[in-house]
Scaffold this motif. Structure first.
Motif, PDB file in Angstrom:
ATOM      1  N   HIS A   1    -103.292  52.681 -58.988  1.00 38.11           N
ATOM      2  CA  HIS A   1    -102.497  53.710 -58.322  1.00 38.11           C
ATOM      3  C   HIS A   1    -102.126  53.135 -56.814  1.00 38.11           C
ATOM      4  CE1 HIS A   1    -102.948  57.249 -61.009  1.00 38.11           C
ATOM      5  NE2 HIS A   1    -103.960  56.626 -61.282  1.00 38.11           N
TER       6      HIS A   1
ATOM      7  N   ILE B   1    -109.313  58.751 -64.138  1.00 37.13           N
ATOM      8  CA  ILE B   1    -109.842  57.523 -63.357  1.00 37.13           C
ATOM      9  C   ILE B   1    -111.499  57.470 -63.531  1.00 37.13           C
ATOM     10  CG2 ILE B   1    -110.254  57.146 -61.085  1.00 37.13           C
ATOM     11  CD1 ILE B   1    -107.526  57.963 -60.337  1.00 37.13           C
TER      12      ILE B   1
ATOM     13  N   THR C   1    -113.215  51.690 -60.258  1.00 38.72           N
ATOM     14  CA  THR C   1    -112.408  51.060 -59.121  1.00 38.72           C
ATOM     15  C   THR C   1    -111.111  50.728 -59.844  1.00 38.72           C
ATOM     16  OG1 THR C   1    -113.674  49.163 -58.969  1.00 38.72           O
ATOM     17  CG2 THR C   1    -114.294  50.916 -57.361  1.00 38.72           C
TER      18      THR C   1
ATOM     19  N   THR D   1    -112.021  59.657 -55.293  1.00 42.90           N
ATOM     20  CA  THR D   1    -110.640  60.119 -55.994  1.00 42.90           C
ATOM     21  C   THR D   1    -110.130  61.410 -55.364  1.00 42.90           C
ATOM     22  OG1 THR D   1    -111.754  61.081 -57.882  1.00 42.90           O
ATOM     23  CG2 THR D   1    -110.993  58.742 -58.127  1.00 42.90           C
TER      24      THR D   1
ATOM     25  N   LEU E   1    -105.970  61.688 -55.686  1.00 46.75           N
ATOM     26  CA  LEU E   1    -105.544  61.231 -57.001  1.00 46.75           C
ATOM     27  C   LEU E   1    -106.354  62.377 -57.880  1.00 46.75           C
ATOM     28  CD1 LEU E   1    -106.799  57.449 -56.724  1.00 46.75           C
ATOM     29  CD2 LEU E   1    -104.457  58.289 -56.709  1.00 46.75           C
TER      30      LEU E   1
ATOM     31  N   LEU F   1    -101.930  55.491 -51.278  1.00 42.74           N
ATOM     32  CA  LEU F   1    -102.563  54.355 -51.483  1.00 42.74           C
ATOM     33  C   LEU F   1    -102.134  53.143 -50.873  1.00 42.74           C
ATOM     34  CD1 LEU F   1    -104.418  56.457 -53.151  1.00 42.74           C
ATOM     35  CD2 LEU F   1    -104.910  54.390 -54.694  1.00 42.74           C
TER      36      LEU F   1
ATOM     37  N   ASP G   1    -109.492  51.518 -62.018  1.00 44.18           N
ATOM     38  CA  ASP G   1    -108.696  52.692 -62.552  1.00 44.18           C
ATOM     39  C   ASP G   1    -107.855  53.133 -60.937  1.00 44.18           C
ATOM     40  OD1 ASP G   1    -109.377  52.818 -65.199  1.00 44.18           O
ATOM     41  OD2 ASP G   1    -110.837  54.330 -65.087  1.00 44.18           O
ATOM     42  N   ILE G   2    -108.699  53.077 -60.215  1.00 45.04           N
ATOM     43  CA  ILE G   2    -107.965  53.632 -58.828  1.00 45.04           C
ATOM     44  C   ILE G   2    -107.005  52.701 -58.209  1.00 45.04           C
ATOM     45  CG2 ILE G   2    -108.454  54.029 -56.169  1.00 45.04           C
ATOM     46  CD1 ILE G   2    -111.206  55.159 -57.044  1.00 45.04           C
TER      47      ILE G   2
END
Ligand SMILES: [Zn+2]
Length: 144
Positions: A104, A95, A98, A85, A90, A45, A100-101
């Motif tokens: 990471h 998640i 966005t 994801t 991930l 990421l 939550d993404i």
């Protein structure tokens, strides 16, 4: 959280999951002439954002700028949170958005994705083809 918003193609005219990157083209909020090319790499990421003229995005200060956030938002609308994801590899079951993404997010990298802009332009050309009434050059042979 179900998303029933439709894609905002004005803000983010191009987004794709391609060769290990969630990438695309994002309009500048202030300057209509300017666009940004941005991407997140799968796995790490790690992320990057620059103008289509290969200048660094001023909003990048070690964290994803608003262009990257908009890009991610639109990707989730277009492909769904599960596909996004999964593509980014991930495996966190918690998640759901966005944000939550973005927890990471990796490191900022300075490898500009100028080829993303070329892909966007050729994508535009393909979209425009059916709208023209002029003969397409490979077909000219038949009309003459
Ligand atoms: Zn940016």
């Amino acid at each position: 959280m179900p998303l029933d918003r439709t894609r905002d193609v004005k803000k983010v005219p191009f987004v794709e999951l391609y060769e290990g990157r969630l990438q695309g083209v994002v309009s500048s909020g202030s300057d209509i002439e300017r666009v940004y090319v941005a991407y997140f790499e799968a796995n790490s990421l790690n992320f990057c954002c620059s103008t289509n003229n290969n200048r660094p995005c001023g909003g990048l200060r070690g964290a994803p700028c608003k262009h990257l956030r908009e890009l991610l938002n639109e990707a989730v609308i277009q492909f769904g949170i599960e596909d996004v994801t999964h593509f980014l590899r991930l495996h966190d079951q918690t998640i759901h958005s966005t944000n939550d993404i973005l927890k990471h997010s990796g490191q900022q990298v300075n490898v500009y994705g100028s080829e993303i802009f070329s892909r966007f332009l050729s994508d535009l050309q393909l979209l425009e083809l059916p709208q023209t009434s002029l003969p397409i050059s490979p077909m000219m042979w038949f009309t003459e």
